[in-house]
Enzyme design. Structure first.
Site, mmCIF file in Angstrom:
data_model
loop_
_atom_site.group_PDB
_atom_site.id
_atom_site.type_symbol
_atom_site.label_atom_id
_atom_site.label_comp_id
_atom_site.label_asym_id
_atom_site.label_seq_id
_atom_site.Cartn_x
_atom_site.Cartn_y
_atom_site.Cartn_z
ATOM 1 N N ASP A 48 0.830 -1.189 0.000
ATOM 2 C CA ASP A 48 0.000 0.000 0.000
ATOM 3 C C ASP A 48 0.876 1.255 0.000
ATOM 4 O OD1 ASP A 48 -1.540 2.269 1.318
ATOM 5 O OD2 ASP A 48 -3.142 0.784 1.107
ATOM 6 N N ARG A 49 0.675 2.091 -0.991
ATOM 7 C CA ARG A 49 1.510 3.284 -1.153
ATOM 8 C C ARG A 49 1.267 4.307 -0.042
ATOM 9 N NH1 ARG A 49 -0.356 -0.403 -3.875
ATOM 10 N NH2 ARG A 49 -2.164 0.837 -4.463
ATOM 11 N N CYS A 83 -1.584 4.796 -11.402
ATOM 12 C CA CYS A 83 -1.761 4.978 -9.962
ATOM 13 C C CYS A 83 -1.097 6.295 -9.598
ATOM 14 C CB CYS A 83 -1.127 3.837 -9.168
ATOM 15 S SG CYS A 83 -1.090 4.105 -7.377
ATOM 16 N N THR A 85 -0.672 7.809 -6.512
ATOM 17 C CA THR A 85 0.197 7.808 -5.334
ATOM 18 C C THR A 85 1.537 7.149 -5.627
ATOM 19 O OG1 THR A 85 -1.827 7.602 -4.014
ATOM 20 C CG2 THR A 85 0.249 7.336 -2.850
ATOM 21 N N THR A 125 -5.600 10.387 -2.625
ATOM 22 C CA THR A 125 -5.279 9.758 -1.348
ATOM 23 C C THR A 125 -4.633 10.779 -0.422
ATOM 24 O OG1 THR A 125 -3.043 9.080 -1.975
ATOM 25 C CG2 THR A 125 -4.843 7.543 -2.503
ATOM 26 N N LYS A 164 -11.785 -0.274 -3.922
ATOM 27 C CA LYS A 164 -10.794 -1.358 -3.937
ATOM 28 C C LYS A 164 -11.399 -2.670 -3.438
ATOM 29 C CE LYS A 164 -6.598 1.472 -3.400
ATOM 30 N NZ LYS A 164 -5.876 0.997 -4.591
ATOM 31 N N CYS A 194 -6.897 9.931 -7.885
ATOM 32 C CA CYS A 194 -6.658 8.536 -7.495
ATOM 33 C C CYS A 194 -7.460 7.722 -8.491
ATOM 34 C CB CYS A 194 -7.121 8.261 -6.071
ATOM 35 S SG CYS A 194 -7.072 6.499 -5.620
#
Length: 236
Positions: A48-49, A83, A85, A125, A164, A194
């Protein structure tokens, strides 16, 4: 030589598939053979970023680097990461790249500038917000970036993780009010920063396209432009 687009995805899986669908739907093709060849690395196990950036969770970079190198070895002539992030590590990945790359952040900001927006809201995010990925680039272009309130940001994050988990409708219920609040506060449009957000707010993208800066769609258009532009034109 045929251009092959490399997609470093899985963050999340639905966003990656949606990105590919947008490329296919928006490519001016009349047959299978006129579509863009894609090499896709979809690895949902990339850490997870946001957890890494904010809470010192597991570092995604080694797996991102591995995926990047695998796509290069497989013959990709351009690599993109759907993505936002993950672009925290974009400069490091670009430094090891032997092929062309396209930044989702730069693409969105360039589109906002092209549309002559003066003030845009940012839905992203918490990690993307706190690292100023969009705010800094927007300021460079003379565009004011409108941030969420603390409560709104909590809703956005809950909405992202709902998507998600496959709960797209819940994601829309959480994030649509924040989108509308930003427009009410004077945003010319809102960045969907995002790649889960345009999935949840697909009806807003369809009904209010000029109020939405859909990062997936904008990146898809940049990839199509790259794939359909002659190399000589790029040099010129």
């Amino acid at each position: 030589m045929l251009k092959k687009l490399g997609v470093l995805g899985g963050m999340g899986p639905l966003a990656t598939v949606t990105f590919m669908q947008k490329i296919i739907a928006r490519t001016p093709a009349h047959s299978d053979q006129e579509h863009i060849p894609m090499l896709v690395s979809s690895v949902p196990q990339i850490p997870d970023r946001t957890a890494c950036i904010l809470n010192k969770g597991p570092d995604p970079f080694p797996i991102l680097k591995q995926g990047f190198e695998e796509l290069q070895s497989a013959g990709a002539s351009c690599i993109v990461i759907p993505c936002n992030t993950a672009h925290f590590w974009y400069a490091r990945l670009q430094a090891i790249s032997h092929v062309h790359t396209i930044s989702i952040i730069d693409s969105v900001v360039s589109e906002a500038k092209y549309r002559q927006y003066q003030r845009v809201g940012i839905l992203a995010t918490t990690a993307t917000m706190m690292t100023n990925m969009y705010q800094g680039r927007l300021a460079e272009k003379g565009i004011d970036g409108l941030e969420t309130t603390e409560q709104e940001q909590q809703q956005v994050m809950a909405g992202i993780y709902a998507v998600k988990a496959g709960n797209v409708k819940e994601g829309e219920q959480l994030m649509a009010p924040v989108f509308e609040a930003m427009l009410a506060r004077g945003a010319d449009a809102v960045i969907f920063g995002c790649t889960e957000i345009p999935i949840a707010l697909a009806s807003q993208v369809e009904s209010q396209p000029l109020k939405c800066l859909d990062s997936l769609e904008i990146l898809a258009d940049e990839c199509i432009a790259w794939a359909t532009t002659d190399e000589h034109d790029l040099v010129a």
